[in-house]
Design an enzyme around this catalytic site. Structure first.
Site, PDB file in Angstrom:
ATOM      1  N   VAL A 289       4.042  -3.445   8.496  1.00  0.00           N
ATOM      2  CA  VAL A 289       2.555  -2.720   9.053  1.00  0.00           C
ATOM      3  C   VAL A 289       2.899  -1.719  10.085  1.00  0.00           C
ATOM      4  O   VAL A 289       1.956  -1.828  11.175  1.00  0.00           O
ATOM      5  CB  VAL A 289       1.768  -3.963   9.542  1.00  0.00           C
ATOM      6  CG1 VAL A 289       1.207  -4.638   8.351  1.00  0.00           C
ATOM      7  CG2 VAL A 289       2.402  -5.015  10.360  1.00  0.00           C
TER       8      VAL A 289
ATOM      9  N   VAL B 190       2.546   3.136   7.916  1.00  0.00           N
ATOM     10  CA  VAL B 190       1.522   3.157   6.448  1.00  0.00           C
ATOM     11  C   VAL B 190       0.941   1.719   6.443  1.00  0.00           C
ATOM     12  O   VAL B 190      -0.457   1.735   6.049  1.00  0.00           O
ATOM     13  CB  VAL B 190       2.288   3.328   5.262  1.00  0.00           C
ATOM     14  CG1 VAL B 190       1.498   3.356   4.027  1.00  0.00           C
ATOM     15  CG2 VAL B 190       2.894   4.924   5.372  1.00  0.00           C
TER      16      VAL B 190
ATOM     17  N   HIS C  55      -0.349  -0.516   8.136  1.00  0.00           N
ATOM     18  CA  HIS C  55      -1.305  -0.878   9.187  1.00  0.00           C
ATOM     19  C   HIS C  55      -2.671  -0.135   8.523  1.00  0.00           C
ATOM     20  O   HIS C  55      -3.946  -0.842   8.588  1.00  0.00           O
ATOM     21  CB  HIS C  55      -1.181  -0.501  10.588  1.00  0.00           C
ATOM     22  CG  HIS C  55      -1.455   0.503  11.130  1.00  0.00           C
ATOM     23  ND1 HIS C  55      -0.520   1.610  11.079  1.00  0.00           N
ATOM     24  CD2 HIS C  55      -2.518   1.289  11.757  1.00  0.00           C
ATOM     25  CE1 HIS C  55      -0.953   2.769  11.597  1.00  0.00           C
ATOM     26  NE2 HIS C  55      -2.328   2.491  11.889  1.00  0.00           N
TER      27      HIS C  55
ATOM     28  N   LYS D  73      15.545  16.123  -0.056  1.00  0.00           N
ATOM     29  CA  LYS D  73      15.463  15.230   1.000  1.00  0.00           C
ATOM     30  C   LYS D  73      16.674  15.406   2.098  1.00  0.00           C
ATOM     31  O   LYS D  73      17.694  16.081   1.601  1.00  0.00           O
ATOM     32  CB  LYS D  73      15.730  13.617   0.508  1.00  0.00           C
ATOM     33  CG  LYS D  73      15.145  12.731   1.583  1.00  0.00           C
ATOM     34  CD  LYS D  73      13.416  12.664   1.506  1.00  0.00           C
ATOM     35  CE  LYS D  73      12.996  11.447   2.199  1.00  0.00           C
ATOM     36  NZ  LYS D  73      11.825  11.011   1.598  1.00  0.00           N
TER      37      LYS D  73
END
Length: 363
Positions: free
Chosen positions: A192, A195, A197, A91
């Site tokens: 939302v 991802v 939504h 990461k």
């Protein structure tokens, strides 16, 4: 306090002397001309090159940024192992407010740092970075995924991330209620955005009753304008207390499950897209003690990493979706292992992932 190199002692202690350490390599990156300050953490390459996104965030301190890179990269090792990918965990975090300092020059400088690792780390999008950013990074680094289709990539990985979370929810419903459908279930989605939504669309298509919340009013409006039947909670605190809630889906930043939120959860299932949902290791036991079924975050949100990993072989959406569909079976296997071993699902998932990594290290 720092050591002779100027690195905070607590960082070195984490790296070399704690269960949260064990990282193979941590790279501190700085480019004064562009203002880039970044940390690239490679936790493991036992299964293959480390794969994980680039988070661009205004951390309160450099120490906080390093700690986040360490935690996130370790999590990617487990996520990639459970997703069945031939990749280890890595990461990167870029320190700063992307709205203020993100520039083409900075992204190109970052790409050069990633390229200098010679393929040990493959990067992608994360919080604060987008497909257009990866297109820029890729100009300096061929080990870049999450690019646009026009530039040889797969585009937005949030589509399959949401699909994978939905499969995890279906598995949770199968395990708890004996039926892999969300029809008639009330699901609360916190966040939302990228991802969340997409997840709402899957839930509504499956017949679920949906309640949402988000700190950004425009994100909520995007959902309710399309689906007036979706209810809105004023904030996450209100959402987790919603009467009759069956499933809680944290889809924003990590730490959503903590000593304050777990005791007031009304949902019987937690299954969401956010990374590092457990604020500390003891939370998983607290959930189990309250008979709340927890679908481990790094298992159910692996659809995105499945997608970006596939870019390295020439992206095929149908192939990726088929792999993401298997999150349903993987989640059920974790619940079965947890029951057999008498441990929480998060611990069961860790055991399975650790075994795969250990097997890969054997000659």
């Amino acid at each position: 306090m720092t050591d002779v190199t100027g690195v905070p002692v607590d960082v070195l202690r984490t790296l070399f002397h704690s269960d949260q350490g064990g990282h193979e390599q941590v790279v501190i990156c700085q480019d004064r001309a562009s203002g880039l300050k970044a940390v690239i953490a490679i936790h493991s390459t036992a299964l293959g090159p480390a794969l994980g996104g680039t988070r661009f965030y205004p951390y309160a301190s450099e120490e906080e940024a390093v700690a986040d890179a360490l935690n996130l990269s370790r999590g990617m090792s487990y996520k990639n192992a459970m997703a069945g990918l031939d990749h280890g965990g890595g990461k990167a975090v870029v320190i700063g407010d992307p709205a203020l300092i993100k520039s083409e020059e900075l992204l190109l400088a970052y790409g050069r740092f990633v390229a200098s690792l010679g393929g040990r780390y493959v990067t992608a999008c994360d919080v604060g970075t987008y497909v257009a950013d990866m297109d820029v990074v890729a100009r300096e680094c061929r080990w870049t995924t999450g690019r646009s289709p026009e530039n040889g990539g797969a585009g937005d990985s949030s589509v399959l991330t949401a699909f994978g979370v939905f499969q995890g929810m279906r598995a949770s419903a199968q395990h708890l209620w004996g039926d892999p459908t969300l029809r008639g279930r009330k699901v609360g989605v916190a966040g939302v955005g990228k991802v969340g939504h997409h997840l709402v669309e899957h839930l509504l298509s499956d017949g679920a009753e949906v309640v949402v919340t988000d700190v950004r009013e425009e994100s909520v409006r995007r959902v309710t304008d399309l689906h007036p039947e979706v209810s809105v909670a004023v904030d996450t605190d209100a959402l987790i207390r919603t009467e009759g809630l069956d499933i809680y889906a944290p889809c924003a930043l990590g730490g959503a499950l903590n000593d304050e939120t777990v005791p007031v959860l009304t949902a019987k299932v937690v299954c969401g897209a956010a990374n590092n949902q457990l604020a500390h290791p003891g939370v998983e036991k607290d959930l189990a003690d309250r008979s709340v079924l927890y679908a481990p975050d790094y298992v159910v949100n692996a659809g995105g990493v499945i997608q970006v990993a596939d870019e390295l072989n020439g992206f095929d959406f149908d192939r990726c979706k088929a792999k993401a569909t298997k999150i349903f079976d993987t989640t059920l296997a974790i619940f079965a292992r947890a029951k057999a071993d008498g441990i929480p699902p998060a611990a069961a998932a860790d055991r399975i992932a650790e075994q795969r990594m250990a097997d890969a290290r054997r000659p």
